[in-house]
Scaffold this motif. Sequence first.
Motif, PDB file in Angstrom:
ATOM      1  N   ASP A 282      10.647 -17.118  31.203  1.00 26.03           N
ATOM      2  CA  ASP A 282      10.790 -15.671  31.428  1.00 26.03           C
ATOM      3  C   ASP A 282      10.484 -14.882  30.155  1.00 26.03           C
ATOM      4  OD1 ASP A 282      11.437 -16.106  34.058  1.00 26.03           O
ATOM      5  OD2 ASP A 282      13.612 -15.949  33.756  1.00 26.03           O
ATOM      6  N   ALA A 283      10.889 -15.419  29.007  1.00 27.87           N
ATOM      7  CA  ALA A 283      10.624 -14.736  27.735  1.00 27.87           C
ATOM      8  C   ALA A 283       9.130 -14.781  27.392  1.00 27.87           C
ATOM      9  CB  ALA A 283      11.440 -15.372  26.616  1.00 27.87           C
ATOM     10  N   LEU A 284       8.446 -15.853  27.768  1.00 29.76           N
ATOM     11  CA  LEU A 284       7.024 -15.993  27.436  1.00 29.76           C
ATOM     12  C   LEU A 284       6.092 -15.313  28.441  1.00 29.76           C
ATOM     13  CD1 LEU A 284       6.856 -19.696  26.210  1.00 29.76           C
ATOM     14  CD2 LEU A 284       6.790 -17.617  24.839  1.00 29.76           C
ATOM     15  N   ARG A 285       6.591 -14.980  29.600  1.00 33.49           N
ATOM     16  CA  ARG A 285       5.741 -14.391  30.634  1.00 33.49           C
ATOM     17  C   ARG A 285       5.030 -13.124  30.159  1.00 33.49           C
ATOM     18  NH1 ARG A 285       8.941 -14.768  34.841  1.00 33.49           N
ATOM     19  NH2 ARG A 285       7.969 -16.708  35.462  1.00 33.49           N
TER      20      ARG A 285
ATOM     21  N   ARG B  45      13.916 -22.029  32.227  1.00 38.13           N
ATOM     22  CA  ARG B  45      13.606 -20.772  32.923  1.00 38.13           C
ATOM     23  C   ARG B  45      13.685 -19.584  31.979  1.00 38.13           C
ATOM     24  NH1 ARG B  45      16.913 -22.458  37.380  1.00 38.13           N
ATOM     25  NH2 ARG B  45      15.544 -23.476  38.861  1.00 38.13           N
ATOM     26  N   ARG B  46      14.700 -19.568  31.119  1.00 34.45           N
ATOM     27  CA  ARG B  46      14.837 -18.467  30.153  1.00 34.45           C
ATOM     28  C   ARG B  46      13.626 -18.401  29.228  1.00 34.45           C
ATOM     29  NH1 ARG B  46      21.119 -19.532  28.693  1.00 34.45           N
ATOM     30  NH2 ARG B  46      22.001 -18.538  30.525  1.00 34.45           N
ATOM     31  N   LEU B  47      13.187 -19.569  28.775  1.00 39.15           N
ATOM     32  CA  LEU B  47      12.012 -19.607  27.894  1.00 39.15           C
ATOM     33  C   LEU B  47      10.772 -19.101  28.620  1.00 39.15           C
ATOM     34  CD1 LEU B  47      10.618 -20.490  25.236  1.00 39.15           C
ATOM     35  CD2 LEU B  47      10.258 -22.705  26.325  1.00 39.15           C
TER      36      LEU B  47
END
Length: 149
Positions: free
Chosen positions: A68-71, A64-66
Amino acid sequence: MTSDQDRARAVVFLTVRLVRRHDLTAEEAVTAIAQVRAGQDGPHTQLVREEATAVMREAAIPIRRLLDALRPVAVAAARAFADIARALRPIQAAAARTARAARRDRPDWASPYGPPPRRGGRGNARTATRARTSRRRPQHHRREPRRDS
């Protein structure tokens, strides 16, 4: 790695977690996991389900963190591609008009390089070679064995 190997690793992983976190013996943990896989109920099957859910939640956190960072990057890329598509529309329309205004002195299927080669007709190099190589020599033309003098 096969799916059987993946399942075996998951069983070992869950077994270790059940032994460490819930003070089960290895035999109790393995039995409970086997019961869950078979769709049966047992004294520790609820613990197996809870641990499996906890493992999935823990694994999802970095994913999820990844995401969210790529969004923001994905949104910016989508906007850039949309801008490019809008910029190319006039060029695409002009190219379509040019293609429609192609030469009309010959049918569309006719090639400027001449007619396609005929199959099996005169002048076909492939069949001529095949005919030459498939002929057998008559018996009287066979070579005599060499005699060394």
